[in-house]
Design a protein around this motif. Sequence first.
Motif, PDB file in Angstrom:
ATOM      1  N   UNK A  34     127.400 154.786  35.231  1.00  0.00           N
ATOM      2  CA  UNK A  34     127.481 154.410  36.639  1.00  0.00           C
ATOM      3  C   UNK A  34     128.370 153.176  36.787  1.00  0.00           C
ATOM      4  N   UNK A  35     129.332 153.282  37.679  1.00  0.00           N
ATOM      5  CA  UNK A  35     130.256 152.184  37.909  1.00  0.00           C
ATOM      6  C   UNK A  35     130.253 151.834  39.389  1.00  0.00           C
ATOM      7  N   UNK A  36     130.310 150.555  39.671  1.00  0.00           N
ATOM      8  CA  UNK A  36     130.335 150.066  41.045  1.00  0.00           C
ATOM      9  C   UNK A  36     131.661 149.371  41.291  1.00  0.00           C
TER      10      UNK A  36
ATOM     11  N   UNK B 250     123.248 157.838  36.604  1.00  0.00           N
ATOM     12  CA  UNK B 250     122.297 156.859  36.090  1.00  0.00           C
ATOM     13  C   UNK B 250     121.815 157.287  34.708  1.00  0.00           C
ATOM     14  N   UNK B 251     121.022 156.446  34.100  1.00  0.00           N
ATOM     15  CA  UNK B 251     120.419 156.770  32.807  1.00  0.00           C
ATOM     16  C   UNK B 251     119.450 157.931  33.002  1.00  0.00           C
TER      17      UNK B 251
ATOM     18  N   UNK C 272     131.226 151.026  46.624  1.00  0.00           N
ATOM     19  CA  UNK C 272     130.965 152.421  46.284  1.00  0.00           C
ATOM     20  C   UNK C 272     130.561 152.537  44.821  1.00  0.00           C
ATOM     21  N   UNK C 273     129.750 153.541  44.527  1.00  0.00           N
ATOM     22  CA  UNK C 273     129.312 153.784  43.157  1.00  0.00           C
ATOM     23  C   UNK C 273     129.720 155.188  42.744  1.00  0.00           C
TER      24      UNK C 273
END
Length: 69
Positions: A50-52, A23-24, A18-19
Amino acid sequence: MVCPKCGKDDCEIVTETSTSGKDVSAGKACCGTVLLGPIGLLCGLCGKGKQTSSQTFFVCKNCGNKFTA
């Protein structure tokens, strides 16, 4: 691996990914570049967050129970 719910040993390993976060933003980076030059570009790019993450668990093919070891 034995299912704790039904006791069968017909289980498979499943990984969910999951993310979260953003985003940039190209718009922020462009505006920062126009207003502040190269330093503004860096400030626009540093907003990325953003982290996964992934989680591995077992799923019983008999009853559908999801569990970890």
